[in-house]
Write a protein that holds these residues in place. Structure first.
Motif, short mmCIF file in Angstrom:
data_model
loop_
_atom_site.label_atom_id
_atom_site.label_comp_id
_atom_site.label_asym_id
_atom_site.label_seq_id
_atom_site.Cartn_x
_atom_site.Cartn_y
_atom_site.Cartn_z
N MET A 1 0.85 -1.17 0.00
CA MET A 1 0.00 0.00 0.00
C MET A 1 0.90 1.24 0.00
O MET A 1 1.90 1.30 0.70
N LYS A 2 0.49 2.23 -0.77
CA LYS A 2 1.20 3.51 -0.79
C LYS A 2 0.54 4.43 0.22
O LYS A 2 -0.68 4.62 0.20
N ILE A 3 1.33 5.01 1.12
CA ILE A 3 0.82 5.88 2.16
C ILE A 3 1.46 7.26 2.01
O ILE A 3 2.68 7.38 1.96
N ALA A 4 0.61 8.28 1.95
CA ALA A 4 1.09 9.66 1.89
C ALA A 4 1.19 10.19 3.31
O ALA A 4 0.22 10.21 4.06
N LEU A 5 2.38 10.60 3.70
CA LEU A 5 2.61 11.09 5.06
C LEU A 5 2.69 12.61 5.05
O LEU A 5 3.46 13.19 4.29
N PHE A 6 1.88 13.23 5.88
CA PHE A 6 1.92 14.68 6.03
C PHE A 6 2.89 15.00 7.15
O PHE A 6 2.62 14.72 8.32
N ALA A 7 4.03 15.52 6.80
CA ALA A 7 5.07 15.85 7.77
C ALA A 7 4.86 17.27 8.27
O ALA A 7 5.16 18.23 7.59
N THR A 8 4.34 17.40 9.47
CA THR A 8 4.04 18.73 9.99
C THR A 8 5.31 19.44 10.45
O THR A 8 6.31 18.80 10.79
N CYS A 9 5.27 20.75 10.48
CA CYS A 9 6.43 21.52 10.92
C CYS A 9 6.68 21.33 12.42
O CYS A 9 7.82 21.39 12.87
N ILE A 10 5.63 21.08 13.19
CA ILE A 10 5.81 20.85 14.63
C ILE A 10 6.61 19.57 14.85
O ILE A 10 7.56 19.54 15.63
N VAL A 11 6.23 18.51 14.16
CA VAL A 11 6.97 17.25 14.28
C VAL A 11 8.39 17.43 13.76
O VAL A 11 9.36 16.98 14.38
N ASP A 12 8.52 18.11 12.63
CA ASP A 12 9.85 18.33 12.04
C ASP A 12 10.76 19.11 12.98
O ASP A 12 11.93 18.79 13.13
N ALA A 13 10.21 20.11 13.65
CA ALA A 13 11.02 20.97 14.51
C ALA A 13 11.26 20.38 15.90
O ALA A 13 12.34 20.54 16.47
N MET A 14 10.25 19.70 16.45
CA MET A 14 10.35 19.29 17.84
C MET A 14 10.56 17.78 18.04
O MET A 14 11.17 17.38 19.02
N TYR A 15 10.00 16.98 17.12
CA TYR A 15 10.06 15.52 17.30
C TYR A 15 10.44 14.81 16.00
O TYR A 15 9.72 13.91 15.55
#
Length: 60
Positions: A1-15
């Motif tokens: 299955m192909k899954i599109a992941l939305f990488a949020t800036c909060i996760v990118d910056a903090m976690y």
């Protein structure tokens, strides 16, 4: 299955390890993880900071 992941800036910056772990788990389960090039700001930082009027054009 192909899954599109939305990488949020909060996760990118903090976690960032959380995002990498999510991709690793999904790939280990046999899924293909993609990051859609058209994803844009969700406005969460604006809303959480009380800038509702400024957030509206971003999230609408």
């Amino acid at each position: 299955m192909k899954i599109a992941l939305f990488a949020t800036c909060i996760v990118d910056a903090m976690y960032p390890r959380t995002a990498r772990a999510t991709v690793a788990i999904l790939e280990r389960l046999g899924h293909e993880v993609v990051f859609p090039p058209g994803q844009a700001c969700c406005g969460q930082m604006h809303v959480n900071s009380g800038y509702f009027k400024e957030a509206h054009p971003v999230v609408a």
